[in-house]
Design a protein around this motif. Structure first.
Motif, PDB file in Angstrom:
ATOM      1  N   TRP A  47       0.864  -1.185   0.000  1.00 59.81           N
ATOM      2  CA  TRP A  47       0.000   0.000   0.000  1.00 59.81           C
ATOM      3  C   TRP A  47       0.905   1.240   0.000  1.00 59.81           C
ATOM      4  CZ3 TRP A  47      -5.272  -0.521  -0.265  1.00 59.81           C
ATOM      5  CH2 TRP A  47      -6.042   0.628  -0.103  1.00 59.81           C
ATOM      6  N   PRO A  48       1.382   1.657  -1.178  1.00 60.32           N
ATOM      7  CA  PRO A  48       2.430   2.689  -1.270  1.00 60.32           C
ATOM      8  C   PRO A  48       1.921   4.115  -1.073  1.00 60.32           C
ATOM      9  CG  PRO A  48       1.826   1.926  -3.453  1.00 60.32           C
ATOM     10  CD  PRO A  48       1.050   1.070  -2.495  1.00 60.32           C
ATOM     11  N   ALA A  49       1.329   4.374   0.085  1.00 58.44           N
ATOM     12  CA  ALA A  49       0.887   5.732   0.398  1.00 58.44           C
ATOM     13  C   ALA A  49       2.102   6.619   0.644  1.00 58.44           C
ATOM     14  CB  ALA A  49      -0.015   5.713   1.630  1.00 58.44           C
ATOM     15  N   ALA A  50       1.932   7.888   0.397  1.00 61.85           N
ATOM     16  CA  ALA A  50       3.030   8.832   0.609  1.00 61.85           C
ATOM     17  C   ALA A  50       3.228   9.144   2.082  1.00 61.85           C
ATOM     18  CB  ALA A  50       2.770  10.126  -0.165  1.00 61.85           C
ATOM     19  N   ARG A  51       2.170   8.949   2.885  1.00 59.12           N
ATOM     20  CA  ARG A  51       2.207   9.293   4.299  1.00 59.12           C
ATOM     21  C   ARG A  51       1.652   8.145   5.134  1.00 59.12           C
ATOM     22  NH1 ARG A  51       0.822  15.042   5.136  1.00 59.12           N
ATOM     23  NH2 ARG A  51      -1.145  14.420   6.103  1.00 59.12           N
ATOM     24  N   LEU A  52       2.135   8.057   6.352  1.00 59.28           N
ATOM     25  CA  LEU A  52       1.696   7.016   7.277  1.00 59.28           C
ATOM     26  C   LEU A  52       1.153   7.658   8.551  1.00 59.28           C
ATOM     27  CD1 LEU A  52       1.590   4.073   8.435  1.00 59.28           C
ATOM     28  CD2 LEU A  52       3.965   4.428   9.168  1.00 59.28           C
ATOM     29  N   GLY A  53      -0.087   7.327   8.907  1.00 56.47           N
ATOM     30  CA  GLY A  53      -0.663   7.766  10.163  1.00 56.47           C
ATOM     31  C   GLY A  53      -0.297   6.794  11.275  1.00 56.47           C
ATOM     32  N   ILE A  54      -0.042   7.332  12.465  1.00 65.72           N
ATOM     33  CA  ILE A  54       0.377   6.511  13.595  1.00 65.72           C
ATOM     34  C   ILE A  54      -0.639   6.646  14.726  1.00 65.72           C
ATOM     35  CG2 ILE A  54       2.157   6.184  15.366  1.00 65.72           C
ATOM     36  CD1 ILE A  54       4.201   7.182  13.347  1.00 65.72           C
ATOM     37  N   ALA A  55      -1.082   5.499  15.239  1.00 70.08           N
ATOM     38  CA  ALA A  55      -2.067   5.487  16.323  1.00 70.08           C
ATOM     39  C   ALA A  55      -1.512   4.749  17.528  1.00 70.08           C
ATOM     40  CB  ALA A  55      -3.357   4.822  15.852  1.00 70.08           C
ATOM     41  N   ASP A  56      -1.531   5.411  18.663  1.00 71.15           N
ATOM     42  CA  ASP A  56      -1.230   4.730  19.923  1.00 71.15           C
ATOM     43  C   ASP A  56      -2.556   4.391  20.596  1.00 71.15           C
ATOM     44  OD1 ASP A  56      -0.334   3.706  22.273  1.00 71.15           O
ATOM     45  OD2 ASP A  56       0.822   5.436  22.899  1.00 71.15           O
ATOM     46  N   ARG A  57      -3.350   3.647  19.912  1.00 72.26           N
ATOM     47  CA  ARG A  57      -4.656   3.177  20.367  1.00 72.26           C
ATOM     48  C   ARG A  57      -5.054   2.036  19.450  1.00 72.26           C
ATOM     49  NH1 ARG A  57      -8.321   8.410  19.312  1.00 72.26           N
ATOM     50  NH2 ARG A  57      -6.437   9.509  19.929  1.00 72.26           N
ATOM     51  N   GLY A  58      -5.948   1.184  19.909  1.00 70.52           N
ATOM     52  CA  GLY A  58      -6.329   0.041  19.079  1.00 70.52           C
ATOM     53  C   GLY A  58      -7.309  -0.871  19.785  1.00 70.52           C
ATOM     54  N   ILE A  59      -6.894  -2.096  20.092  1.00 68.36           N
ATOM     55  CA  ILE A  59      -7.814  -3.115  20.605  1.00 68.36           C
ATOM     56  C   ILE A  59      -8.479  -2.676  21.907  1.00 68.36           C
ATOM     57  CG2 ILE A  59      -7.950  -5.463  21.544  1.00 68.36           C
ATOM     58  CD1 ILE A  59      -5.848  -6.286  19.512  1.00 68.36           C
ATOM     59  N   ARG A  60      -7.701  -2.155  22.842  1.00 68.56           N
ATOM     60  CA  ARG A  60      -8.292  -1.763  24.133  1.00 68.56           C
ATOM     61  C   ARG A  60      -9.352  -0.670  23.948  1.00 68.56           C
ATOM     62  NH1 ARG A  60      -3.417   0.227  27.538  1.00 68.56           N
ATOM     63  NH2 ARG A  60      -3.033   1.209  25.522  1.00 68.56           N
ATOM     64  N   GLU A  61      -9.036   0.310  23.126  1.00 69.26           N
ATOM     65  CA  GLU A  61     -10.001   1.379  22.878  1.00 69.26           C
ATOM     66  C   GLU A  61     -11.232   0.846  22.156  1.00 69.26           C
ATOM     67  OE1 GLU A  61      -6.098   3.273  23.651  1.00 69.26           O
ATOM     68  OE2 GLU A  61      -6.760   1.567  22.450  1.00 69.26           O
ATOM     69  N   GLY A  62     -11.028  -0.114  21.240  1.00 63.37           N
ATOM     70  CA  GLY A  62     -12.156  -0.734  20.562  1.00 63.37           C
ATOM     71  C   GLY A  62     -13.063  -1.467  21.537  1.00 63.37           C
ATOM     72  N   ILE A  63     -12.473  -2.193  22.475  1.00 61.22           N
ATOM     73  CA  ILE A  63     -13.257  -2.889  23.500  1.00 61.22           C
ATOM     74  C   ILE A  63     -14.049  -1.887  24.335  1.00 61.22           C
ATOM     75  CG2 ILE A  63     -13.092  -4.238  25.627  1.00 61.22           C
ATOM     76  CD1 ILE A  63     -10.666  -5.666  24.386  1.00 61.22           C
ATOM     77  N   LEU A  64     -13.402  -0.815  24.761  1.00 56.97           N
ATOM     78  CA  LEU A  64     -14.082   0.185  25.591  1.00 56.97           C
ATOM     79  C   LEU A  64     -15.258   0.817  24.848  1.00 56.97           C
ATOM     80  CD1 LEU A  64     -11.095   1.980  27.356  1.00 56.97           C
ATOM     81  CD2 LEU A  64     -12.807   0.511  28.421  1.00 56.97           C
ATOM     82  N   ARG A  65     -15.081   1.101  23.580  1.00 58.80           N
ATOM     83  CA  ARG A  65     -16.168   1.702  22.805  1.00 58.80           C
ATOM     84  C   ARG A  65     -17.354   0.747  22.731  1.00 58.80           C
ATOM     85  NH1 ARG A  65     -14.931   6.058  19.303  1.00 58.80           N
ATOM     86  NH2 ARG A  65     -16.290   5.213  17.679  1.00 58.80           N
ATOM     87  N   ARG A  66     -17.071  -0.549  22.556  1.00 61.03           N
ATOM     88  CA  ARG A  66     -18.154  -1.535  22.517  1.00 61.03           C
ATOM     89  C   ARG A  66     -18.852  -1.647  23.870  1.00 61.03           C
ATOM     90  NH1 ARG A  66     -16.430  -6.928  19.103  1.00 61.03           N
ATOM     91  NH2 ARG A  66     -16.516  -5.982  17.007  1.00 61.03           N
ATOM     92  N   LEU A  67     -18.079  -1.731  24.929  1.00 63.71           N
ATOM     93  CA  LEU A  67     -18.646  -1.884  26.265  1.00 63.71           C
ATOM     94  C   LEU A  67     -19.523  -0.680  26.616  1.00 63.71           C
ATOM     95  CD1 LEU A  67     -15.648  -3.252  28.386  1.00 63.71           C
ATOM     96  CD2 LEU A  67     -17.614  -4.540  27.528  1.00 63.71           C
ATOM     97  N   MET A  68     -19.026   0.506  26.350  1.00 65.32           N
ATOM     98  CA  MET A  68     -19.771   1.696  26.703  1.00 65.32           C
ATOM     99  C   MET A  68     -21.007   1.865  25.825  1.00 65.32           C
ATOM    100  SD  MET A  68     -16.696   4.383  27.527  1.00 65.32           S
ATOM    101  CE  MET A  68     -15.475   3.984  28.793  1.00 65.32           C
ATOM    102  N   GLY A  69     -20.883   1.450  24.572  1.00 65.62           N
ATOM    103  CA  GLY A  69     -22.046   1.516  23.681  1.00 65.62           C
ATOM    104  C   GLY A  69     -23.148   0.584  24.135  1.00 65.62           C
ATOM    105  N   ALA A  70     -22.767  -0.606  24.601  1.00 73.15           N
ATOM    106  CA  ALA A  70     -23.753  -1.584  25.055  1.00 73.15           C
ATOM    107  C   ALA A  70     -24.403  -1.162  26.372  1.00 73.15           C
ATOM    108  CB  ALA A  70     -23.093  -2.948  25.227  1.00 73.15           C
ATOM    109  N   ALA A  71     -23.666  -0.422  27.202  1.00 75.70           N
ATOM    110  CA  ALA A  71     -24.176  -0.040  28.518  1.00 75.70           C
ATOM    111  C   ALA A  71     -24.853   1.323  28.512  1.00 75.70           C
ATOM    112  CB  ALA A  71     -23.035  -0.024  29.525  1.00 75.70           C
ATOM    113  N   ARG A  72     -24.809   2.017  27.373  1.00 75.41           N
ATOM    114  CA  ARG A  72     -25.362   3.371  27.332  1.00 75.41           C
ATOM    115  C   ARG A  72     -26.860   3.342  27.629  1.00 75.41           C
ATOM    116  NH1 ARG A  72     -23.582   4.650  22.768  1.00 75.41           N
ATOM    117  NH2 ARG A  72     -21.825   5.940  23.431  1.00 75.41           N
ATOM    118  N   PRO A  73     -27.358   4.223  28.506  1.00 71.42           N
ATOM    119  CA  PRO A  73     -28.775   4.235  28.871  1.00 71.42           C
ATOM    120  C   PRO A  73     -29.668   4.671  27.710  1.00 71.42           C
ATOM    121  CG  PRO A  73     -27.651   6.127  29.830  1.00 71.42           C
ATOM    122  CD  PRO A  73     -26.584   5.241  29.243  1.00 71.42           C
TER     123      PRO A  73
END
Length: 356
Positions: A330-356
């Motif tokens: 994937w020869p993109a000219a730029r690379l984005g860097i994320a210090d987030r991933g699986i844990r944040e994905g889990i939290l988003r799911r958990l909070m979405g399921a528990a939202r009133p």
């Protein structure tokens, strides 16, 4: 969905979970805390957070109240024995005990703990899961490579650069690497983009390092690096063949210790600083240059670099090889860097399921 190169998971059903790790549904309260634990082949990471409306620049929708990260190398030696070693298990259990203590002290009401490639592959993966539960009270769910990929995207997709067409998100782990092709055109209000295709390969920084042999001198190191790149490129072939001809390959986002480490090297940081690395956009050419330089260095030379050190010096070259194979694909000219991933994905799911 495409073919994946993973071994079947071993699962351990545990009927009763302790209060510190039991899902408890309820309305969002001021003191309610959620937790996500990601046990990978190389790292054990915990994130504890409280819900927060996605305003004021908080795209995640939560505020972190505690975190923990430790390199445990659970998958060390797995390629040779197909088993988790006693030493690796002991290191990991020590880290999990710290996590269990944090879960109790933070009064966590909803949590999920997951294990990935090392536990998927190991003959004694289920045995380890049962022991971890018995000794720490943490029930680890061994997730599939597909769920691992989807959670990573859910956790970091907000950092994909705006634009048209598909984007590639990747996660270089210790025992595997996941590639996810996404379409962001329909994603609105922080919702995850549509997954168009995905691929998992059993090459991660630990598994690739243990598979490779380094020859003498600089020439030997470069030859070993080229061999690693070739192995990873070959493992991407089924995914590459499925990419539509003429597809624009302009947006690329990586989440892993490899990309955050290389981002730190690119910035010349004296010590790691998540606030400047998470969301960083780096020229792909700069990442290739750093990768080539690191591959040519000796282990001691890499260990002297502030943001690599002795803990990552032996594994970072494999990460560089995987990254360059991804940038070839994937020869993109730029690379984005994320210090987030699986844990944040889990939290988003958990909070979405528990939202009133």
């Amino acid at each position: 969905m495409g073919d994946v190169a993973v071994h079947g998971p071993h699962r351990q059903e545990v009927p009763d979970r302790p209060a510190a790790n039991r899902p408890v549904r309820g309305r969002w309260g001021h003191a309610q805390a959620f937790a996500a634990l990601d046990l990978g082949t190389n790292n054990c990471r915990l994130l504890i957070a409280r819900p927060q409306h996605a305003d004021g620049g908080n795209a995640n929708g939560f505020a972190v109240i505690d975190a923990f990260s430790r390199i445990v190398r659970l998958g060390e030696g797995l390629a040779a024995t197909n088993r988790l070693s006693d030493a690796a298990i002991d290191r990991t259990l020590a880290a999990l005990r710290i996590c269990a203590d944090k879960l109790r002290r933070r009064n966590v009401t909803l949590a999920r703990s997951v294990a990935t490639e090392a536990c998927r592959r190991a003959e004694n993966g289920a045995e380890f899961i049962a022991r971890a539960y018995a000794e720490t009270g943490i029930h680890l769910d061994i997730i599939s490579a597909e769920e691992e990929a989807r959670l990573a995207v859910l956790g970091c997709h907000v950092l994909i650069e705006p634009g048209d067409g598909a984007a590639l998100v990747f996660d270089i782990g210790g025992g595997s690497t996941e590639l996810v092709l996404v379409d962001t055109s329909g994603a609105r209000d922080g919702k995850a983009p549509q997954v168009l295709d995905w691929h998992s390969t059993p090459w991660g920084v630990v598994s690739l390092t243990e598979h490779s042999t380094v020859g003498e001198g600089r020439a030997g190191r470069i030859a070993a690096y080229d061999h690693m790149r070739a192995l990873v490129t070959a493992s991407f072939a089924p995914f590459a063949a499925r990419l539509p001809a003429g597809m624009r390959r302009e947006r690329l986002l990586g989440t892993s210790g490899t990309v955050t480490t290389l981002g730190s090297v690119h910035l010349g940081l004296a010590c790691y600083d998540r606030s400047v690395v998470d969301g960083l956009i780096v020229p792909a050419a700069a990442m290739r240059r750093i990768s080539g330089d690191l591959a040519a260095m000796t282990l001691a030379e890499r260990a002297e670099l502030a943001c690599i050190g002795t803990e990552r010096a032996d594994l970072v070259v494999a990460g560089c090889a995987i990254l360059e194979a991804i940038m070839d694909l994937w020869p993109a000219a730029r690379l984005g860097i994320a210090d987030r991933g699986i844990r944040e994905g889990i939290l988003r799911r958990l909070m979405g399921a528990a939202r009133p």
